[in-house]
Structure formats: structure tokens, C-alpha cells
Design a protein around this motif. Structure first.
Motif, PDB file in Angstrom:
ATOM      1  N   ARG A  15       0.832  -1.205   0.000  1.00  0.00           N
ATOM      2  CA  ARG A  15       0.000   0.000   0.000  1.00  0.00           C
ATOM      3  C   ARG A  15       0.866   1.255   0.000  1.00  0.00           C
ATOM      4  N   ASP A  16       1.932   1.236   0.805  1.00  0.00           N
ATOM      5  CA  ASP A  16       2.872   2.360   0.810  1.00  0.00           C
ATOM      6  C   ASP A  16       3.457   2.582  -0.580  1.00  0.00           C
ATOM      7  N   TYR A  17       3.884   1.494  -1.198  1.00  0.00           N
ATOM      8  CA  TYR A  17       4.533   1.574  -2.506  1.00  0.00           C
ATOM      9  C   TYR A  17       3.550   2.125  -3.545  1.00  0.00           C
ATOM     10  N   ILE A  18       2.343   1.606  -3.540  1.00  0.00           N
ATOM     11  CA  ILE A  18       1.329   2.045  -4.491  1.00  0.00           C
ATOM     12  C   ILE A  18       0.987   3.512  -4.279  1.00  0.00           C
ATOM     13  N   LEU A  19       0.830   3.912  -3.026  1.00  0.00           N
ATOM     14  CA  LEU A  19       0.513   5.305  -2.722  1.00  0.00           C
ATOM     15  C   LEU A  19       1.595   6.230  -3.256  1.00  0.00           C
ATOM     16  N   SER A  20       2.858   5.826  -3.093  1.00  0.00           N
ATOM     17  CA  SER A  20       3.973   6.619  -3.602  1.00  0.00           C
ATOM     18  C   SER A  20       3.910   6.744  -5.123  1.00  0.00           C
ATOM     19  N   ARG A  21       3.631   5.636  -5.803  1.00  0.00           N
ATOM     20  CA  ARG A  21       3.606   5.662  -7.259  1.00  0.00           C
ATOM     21  C   ARG A  21       2.407   6.453  -7.797  1.00  0.00           C
ATOM     22  N   VAL A  66      -7.318  -1.817  -7.260  1.00  0.00           N
ATOM     23  CA  VAL A  66      -6.079  -1.693  -6.488  1.00  0.00           C
ATOM     24  C   VAL A  66      -6.144  -2.538  -5.224  1.00  0.00           C
ATOM     25  N   HIS A  67      -7.288  -2.552  -4.560  1.00  0.00           N
ATOM     26  CA  HIS A  67      -7.439  -3.341  -3.341  1.00  0.00           C
ATOM     27  C   HIS A  67      -7.287  -4.835  -3.641  1.00  0.00           C
ATOM     28  N   HIS A  94       1.037   9.038  -6.311  1.00  0.00           N
ATOM     29  CA  HIS A  94       1.379  10.444  -6.117  1.00  0.00           C
ATOM     30  C   HIS A  94       2.407  10.911  -7.136  1.00  0.00           C
ATOM     31  N   GLN A  95       3.370  10.063  -7.447  1.00  0.00           N
ATOM     32  CA  GLN A  95       4.368  10.412  -8.453  1.00  0.00           C
ATOM     33  C   GLN A  95       3.733  10.685  -9.803  1.00  0.00           C
ATOM     34  N   ASN A  96       2.638  10.003 -10.071  1.00  0.00           N
ATOM     35  CA  ASN A  96       1.958  10.155 -11.366  1.00  0.00           C
ATOM     36  C   ASN A  96       0.774  11.125 -11.303  1.00  0.00           C
ATOM     37  N   GLY A  97       0.720  11.921 -10.228  1.00  0.00           N
ATOM     38  CA  GLY A  97      -0.330  12.908 -10.112  1.00  0.00           C
ATOM     39  C   GLY A  97      -1.705  12.325  -9.873  1.00  0.00           C
ATOM     40  N   LEU A  98      -1.749  11.135  -9.333  1.00  0.00           N
ATOM     41  CA  LEU A  98      -3.011  10.461  -9.046  1.00  0.00           C
ATOM     42  C   LEU A  98      -3.170  10.395  -7.538  1.00  0.00           C
ATOM     43  N   GLY A  99      -3.448  11.540  -6.943  1.00  0.00           N
ATOM     44  CA  GLY A  99      -3.467  11.631  -5.492  1.00  0.00           C
ATOM     45  C   GLY A  99      -4.581  10.843  -4.849  1.00  0.00           C
ATOM     46  N   TRP A 100      -4.185   9.956  -3.990  1.00  0.00           N
ATOM     47  CA  TRP A 100      -5.116   9.210  -3.144  1.00  0.00           C
ATOM     48  C   TRP A 100      -4.712   9.454  -1.705  1.00  0.00           C
ATOM     49  N   SER A 101      -5.672   9.366  -0.819  1.00  0.00           N
ATOM     50  CA  SER A 101      -5.357   9.464   0.605  1.00  0.00           C
ATOM     51  C   SER A 101      -5.034   8.081   1.145  1.00  0.00           C
ATOM     52  N   LYS A 102      -4.382   8.043   2.279  1.00  0.00           N
ATOM     53  CA  LYS A 102      -4.089   6.749   2.909  1.00  0.00           C
ATOM     54  C   LYS A 102      -5.380   6.031   3.274  1.00  0.00           C
ATOM     55  N   ALA A 103      -6.403   6.821   3.617  1.00  0.00           N
ATOM     56  CA  ALA A 103      -7.677   6.202   3.989  1.00  0.00           C
ATOM     57  C   ALA A 103      -8.261   5.412   2.834  1.00  0.00           C
ATOM     58  N   GLU A 104      -8.081   5.935   1.610  1.00  0.00           N
ATOM     59  CA  GLU A 104      -8.633   5.247   0.446  1.00  0.00           C
ATOM     60  C   GLU A 104      -7.957   3.899   0.225  1.00  0.00           C
ATOM     61  N   LEU A 105      -6.727   3.756   0.691  1.00  0.00           N
ATOM     62  CA  LEU A 105      -6.019   2.489   0.575  1.00  0.00           C
ATOM     63  C   LEU A 105      -6.123   1.676   1.861  1.00  0.00           C
ATOM     64  N   HIS A 106      -6.937   2.151   2.798  1.00  0.00           N
ATOM     65  CA  HIS A 106      -7.121   1.442   4.072  1.00  0.00           C
ATOM     66  C   HIS A 106      -5.780   1.135   4.717  1.00  0.00           C
ATOM     67  N   LEU A 107      -4.913   2.131   4.752  1.00  0.00           N
ATOM     68  CA  LEU A 107      -3.553   1.927   5.262  1.00  0.00           C
ATOM     69  C   LEU A 107      -3.473   2.307   6.730  1.00  0.00           C
ATOM     70  N   SER A 108      -3.202   1.328   7.569  1.00  0.00           N
ATOM     71  CA  SER A 108      -3.035   1.611   8.990  1.00  0.00           C
ATOM     72  C   SER A 108      -1.655   2.200   9.220  1.00  0.00           C
ATOM     73  N   PRO A 109      -1.487   3.017  10.253  1.00  0.00           N
ATOM     74  CA  PRO A 109      -0.183   3.625  10.528  1.00  0.00           C
ATOM     75  C   PRO A 109       0.897   2.559  10.690  1.00  0.00           C
ATOM     76  N   SER A 110       2.016   2.736  10.006  1.00  0.00           N
ATOM     77  CA  SER A 110       3.100   1.762  10.084  1.00  0.00           C
ATOM     78  C   SER A 110       3.889   1.948  11.375  1.00  0.00           C
ATOM     79  N   LYS A 111       4.377   0.840  11.916  1.00  0.00           N
ATOM     80  CA  LYS A 111       5.279   0.929  13.050  1.00  0.00           C
ATOM     81  C   LYS A 111       6.599   1.511  12.558  1.00  0.00           C
ATOM     82  N   ALA A 112       7.386   2.016  13.485  1.00  0.00           N
ATOM     83  CA  ALA A 112       8.633   2.679  13.117  1.00  0.00           C
ATOM     84  C   ALA A 112       9.532   1.770  12.286  1.00  0.00           C
ATOM     85  N   ALA A 113       9.672   0.504  12.730  1.00  0.00           N
ATOM     86  CA  ALA A 113      10.546  -0.429  12.012  1.00  0.00           C
ATOM     87  C   ALA A 113      10.045  -0.673  10.603  1.00  0.00           C
TER      88      ALA A 113
END
Length: 213
Positions: free
Chosen positions: A36-42, A147-148, A44-63
Motif C-alpha cells: 500500500r505504501d509503494y502504491i501510494l507513492s507511485r 487496487v485493493h 502520487h508520483q503520477n499525479g493520481l493523489g489518493w489518501s491513505k484512507a482510500e487504501l485502508h492503510l493503517s499507521p506503520s510501526k517505526a521499524a
């Protein structure tokens, strides 16, 4: 004999505890979060802004956040070396993203071919790059819900084929060792080998994926 038996039982228990240190469920969940992180980055790089909520992305742990950063950096390098391989992947595979079942089948087919001769971190990065490229194709062509399904497909592939390999390496953290500050030659070598392999995969895969069972 009884002492030997007890010793063997104890050793088995220790190994079992070690094996459970990283469960299949955790590794699959982490793999999907990284996807999900990787897809979100790509996107955004292509001007296709999505929010993390749209990808159901829970906050990542630090590691895991550190692993995600490294994965994205390695993906950037891989895609920069030969960007045409990771653009318009759906067209290269001659598939329509409008057909939800076709995209995950095509992705699984590509991933299967990538790892057909073994598993390396370079191939893992390549798999994520393909997933990111297919996600861009889906969103750009008006099929964001696919995407999901793509993320779930990556999780299924990891569960079936990559979990034992990831366990032997202690999980995702080992990928951070792929980043070398002074000598980047080894990294460039595995990137080059992945690119040469993927050229073949993308030119032949459509027949493989769509052939009759």
C-alpha cells in the motif's frame, strides 16, 4: 535415553518458539502494508493523489516505516534504470484493467515467473514495482477498486511462496542491508539481473497468463 528424549523435546520447543517469532499472518500483513505504501507513492508520483484512507492503510510501526523507505528507494533505482518496464504494464501484458479478475491473475503470473528461479531481494523489489505500475494503470483508467484486489493478491502470493524465505531472514528488516552507502556495485548487479529477466517476462507473459488451464 530419557535424557536424550527430553533434550530433543526441549530443542524442538526452542525451534518452535523461534519459528513463531515472525508469524505468517504478521509477515503477510506487513507485506500488504508495504505494498500500500509503494502504491501510494507511485500514484502520487503520477499525479493520481489518493489518501491513505482510500487504501485502508493503517499507521506503520517505526521499524516497518524504515523498511518501506528502503523498499521505495530501491524501487526508484530499479525503475530509473529501465523505466519503460514499469510503465503501462497492463498494455505490455495486453490485459484490460476493466476486468477485475484479469489484473490479479496477471500480477500473480508475473510474480510467479519472477521467482521461478529463486528468491532474492532484487526480485522482491521488482514484484512491488510491477504492483505499483499496475495500480497506476488501474487508477488512471478509472478502476481504483482493482487496487485493493491487487494488494490482496500480493498478500496471497507472499503467503504461498515467500513466507518461509522471509522467516529465514528474520523478516523484512534484512532488506535495509541492501542499501550500501559507499559501494553500490553489488546493488547495481542485482538490479541489472532483475531487469534482464523482467524484459523476457513482460514480452512472453500474456500467453502464459491467458492460456487455457
Amino acid at each position: 535415553m530419557e535424557v536424550l528424549r527430553r533434550s530433543s523435546v526441549f530443542a524442538a520447543e526452542v525451534l518452535d518458539v523461534f519459528d513463531r517469532s515472525l508469524t505468517e499472518k504478521e509477515l503477510v500483513s506487513q507485506s500488504k502494508a508495504l505494498c500500500r505504501d509503494y502504491i501510494l507513492s507511485r500514484l502520487h508520483q503520477n499525479g493520481l493523489g489518493w489518501s491513505k484512507a482510500e487504501l485502508h492503510l493503517s499507521p506503520s510501526k517505526a521499524a516497518l516505516a524504515d523498511v518501506s523507505l528502503v523498499l521505495l528507494c530501491l524501487g526508484d533505482e530499479l525503475e530509473c534504470i529501465h523505466p519503460s518496464l514499469y510503465r503501462n504494464v497492463a498494455r505490455q501484458l495486453s490485459i484490460s484493467v476493466a476486468m477485475e479478475n484479469v489484473v490479479p491473475d496477471a500480477f500473480i503470473g508475473v510474480a510467479t515467473e519472477i521467482f521461478s528461479t529463486g528468491v532474492t531481494w532484487g526480485k522482491v523489489v521488482s514484484m512491488y514495482a510491477v504492483a505499483g505500475a499496475l495500480a497506476v494503470d488501474c487508477v488512471r483508467q478509472g478502476h481504483p477498486t482493482t487496487v485493493h484486489i491487487l494488494v490482496d493478491s500480493l498478500g496471497q502470493f507472499v503467503r504461498k511462496f515467500l513466507v518461509p524465505w522471509l522467516k529465514r531472514r528474520g523478516g523484512w528488516a534484512e532488506i535495509t542491508k541492501c542499501v550500501l552507502k559507499k559501494d553500490v556495485a553489488p546493488e547495481q548487479r542485482w538490479l541489472s539481473s532483475v531487469i534482464e529477466s523482467l524484459k523476457y517476462f513482460l514480452t512472453t507473459l500474456y500467453v502464459y497468463v491467458m492460456k487455457e488451464p
